[in-house]
Write an enzyme that holds these catalytic residues in place. Structure first.
Site, PDB file in Angstrom:
ATOM      1  N   HIS A 171      -2.393   6.735   7.509  1.00 28.48           N
ATOM      2  CA  HIS A 171      -1.421   7.759   6.850  1.00 28.48           C
ATOM      3  C   HIS A 171      -2.119   9.003   6.535  1.00 28.48           C
ATOM      4  O   HIS A 171      -1.698  10.053   6.887  1.00 28.48           O
ATOM      5  CB  HIS A 171      -0.678   6.982   5.769  1.00 28.48           C
ATOM      6  CG  HIS A 171       0.589   6.174   5.888  1.00 28.48           C
ATOM      7  ND1 HIS A 171       1.617   6.665   6.416  1.00 28.48           N
ATOM      8  CD2 HIS A 171       0.586   5.165   5.616  1.00 28.48           C
ATOM      9  CE1 HIS A 171       2.345   5.710   6.386  1.00 28.48           C
ATOM     10  NE2 HIS A 171       1.919   4.714   6.017  1.00 28.48           N
ATOM     11  N   HIS A 209      -3.982   0.794   7.778  1.00 29.22           N
ATOM     12  CA  HIS A 209      -2.847   1.208   7.778  1.00 29.22           C
ATOM     13  C   HIS A 209      -2.823   2.486   6.741  1.00 29.22           C
ATOM     14  O   HIS A 209      -2.344   3.629   7.322  1.00 29.22           O
ATOM     15  CB  HIS A 209      -1.843   0.176   7.188  1.00 29.22           C
ATOM     16  CG  HIS A 209      -0.381   0.673   7.238  1.00 29.22           C
ATOM     17  ND1 HIS A 209       0.593   0.422   8.266  1.00 29.22           N
ATOM     18  CD2 HIS A 209       0.241   1.493   6.388  1.00 29.22           C
ATOM     19  CE1 HIS A 209       1.673   0.739   7.881  1.00 29.22           C
ATOM     20  NE2 HIS A 209       1.712   1.517   6.730  1.00 29.22           N
ATOM     21  N   GLU A 210      -3.210   2.385   5.712  1.00 23.70           N
ATOM     22  CA  GLU A 210      -3.176   3.286   4.350  1.00 23.70           C
ATOM     23  C   GLU A 210      -4.192   4.694   5.009  1.00 23.70           C
ATOM     24  O   GLU A 210      -3.820   5.684   4.822  1.00 23.70           O
ATOM     25  CB  GLU A 210      -3.532   3.054   3.130  1.00 23.70           C
ATOM     26  CG  GLU A 210      -2.650   2.004   2.489  1.00 23.70           C
ATOM     27  CD  GLU A 210      -1.191   2.297   2.885  1.00 23.70           C
ATOM     28  OE1 GLU A 210      -0.560   3.451   2.591  1.00 23.70           O
ATOM     29  OE2 GLU A 210      -0.305   1.503   2.943  1.00 23.70           O
ATOM     30  N   CYS A 258       6.205  -0.302   7.792  1.00 20.49           N
ATOM     31  CA  CYS A 258       5.690   0.342   6.685  1.00 20.49           C
ATOM     32  C   CYS A 258       6.884   0.637   5.905  1.00 20.49           C
ATOM     33  O   CYS A 258       8.027   0.963   6.434  1.00 20.49           O
ATOM     34  CB  CYS A 258       5.352   1.671   7.537  1.00 20.49           C
ATOM     35  SG  CYS A 258       4.967   3.080   6.767  1.00 20.49           S
ATOM     36  N   LEU A 259       6.412   1.300   4.586  1.00 22.86           N
ATOM     37  CA  LEU A 259       7.390   1.749   3.778  1.00 22.86           C
ATOM     38  C   LEU A 259       8.152   3.064   4.286  1.00 22.86           C
ATOM     39  O   LEU A 259       9.581   2.873   3.862  1.00 22.86           O
ATOM     40  CB  LEU A 259       6.993   1.906   2.457  1.00 22.86           C
ATOM     41  CG  LEU A 259       6.340   0.646   1.602  1.00 22.86           C
ATOM     42  CD1 LEU A 259       5.375   1.021   0.494  1.00 22.86           C
ATOM     43  CD2 LEU A 259       7.549  -0.318   1.422  1.00 22.86           C
ATOM     44  N   GLY A 278       0.733  -1.143  -0.009  1.00 20.07           N
ATOM     45  CA  GLY A 278       0.056   0.077   0.080  1.00 20.07           C
ATOM     46  C   GLY A 278       0.957   1.439   0.073  1.00 20.07           C
ATOM     47  O   GLY A 278       1.968   1.233   0.626  1.00 20.07           O
ATOM     48  N   GLN A 300       3.076   9.364   1.578  1.00 19.44           N
ATOM     49  CA  GLN A 300       4.081   8.691   1.417  1.00 19.44           C
ATOM     50  C   GLN A 300       4.986   9.087   0.198  1.00 19.44           C
ATOM     51  O   GLN A 300       6.172   8.580   0.069  1.00 19.44           O
ATOM     52  CB  GLN A 300       4.002   7.109   1.519  1.00 19.44           C
ATOM     53  CG  GLN A 300       3.523   6.489   3.091  1.00 19.44           C
ATOM     54  CD  GLN A 300       3.436   5.109   2.691  1.00 19.44           C
ATOM     55  OE1 GLN A 300       2.320   4.749   2.533  1.00 19.44           O
ATOM     56  NE2 GLN A 300       4.245   4.607   3.438  1.00 19.44           N
TER      57      GLN A 300
END
Length: 184
Positions: free
Chosen positions: A135, A131-132, A89-90, A46, A51
């Site tokens: 963000h 999660h997204e 997480c990225l 995602g 991000q």
């Protein structure tokens, strides 16, 4: 291809709530293309607009062969049943911590034509949706950790080779190549 670099922990865009998208034009099309191109990389389950440095309310996902996006997402349903697993997480590369999430989630939003979209997911997809959306609300999964684990996580961030501009480490081979992965 419009694969964009991932913004890392410490950048203020990651902690600021996003602005809803109200214009559905070429700029929105480009943002959606960038999100889809960026999420289509190995290990990307995602990608939220924050991000890639954009403070607008949109994210893309790539879970279990399903690739897509949603604009102006809102979580409209979370199950009482929970899942507890390691999450990463990225924007916080190489670090995973146990994070409780709802087992099932529903997100509503729109597509780039401003048509309604409903995403439903269980397990990993539910985790990705939550999660997204976090963000886009200015929250990282680290914010959901218990106090002691969060303290340890922030220490690990400060000690990471990527923190303060260094390159991200290669993912550990014993981990799933997923932003939300746990032990393989």
């Amino acid at each position: 291809m419009s694969k964009r670099p991932i913004v890392r922990f410490g950048d203020p865009v990651l902690t600021a709530p996003t602005t809803p998208i109200t214009r559905f034009d070429a700029h929105t099309d480009r943002l959606v293309r960038d999100l889809l191109d960026t999420v289509d990389a190995p290990g990307h389950a995602g990608v939220a607009a924050t991000q890639i440095g954009v403070g607008l309310r949109a994210f893309s996902y790539n879970v279990d062969g399903r690739i897509g996006y949603v604009i102006n997402p809102e979580i409209t349903e979370l199950s009482e049943e929970k899942q507890d697993g390691e999450e990463g997480c990225l924007s916080v590369p190489g670090l995973w911590y146990p994070t409780e999430r709802a087992m099932h989630a529903v997100v509503t939003g729109v597509d780039k034509r401003n048509e309604p979209v409903v995403l439903r997911g269980s397990g990993l997809m539910a985790r990705a949706l939550q999660h997204e959306t976090d963000h886009l609300d200015g929250m990282l999964y680290l914010d959901r950790l218990d106090r002691e684990t969060r303290r340890d996580a922030l220490r690990a961030v400060r000690e990471s080779s990527w923190f303060l501009g260094a390159e991200a480490p290669a993912p550990a081979p014993s981990r799933l190549p997923s932003a939300f992965g746990g032990l393989s």
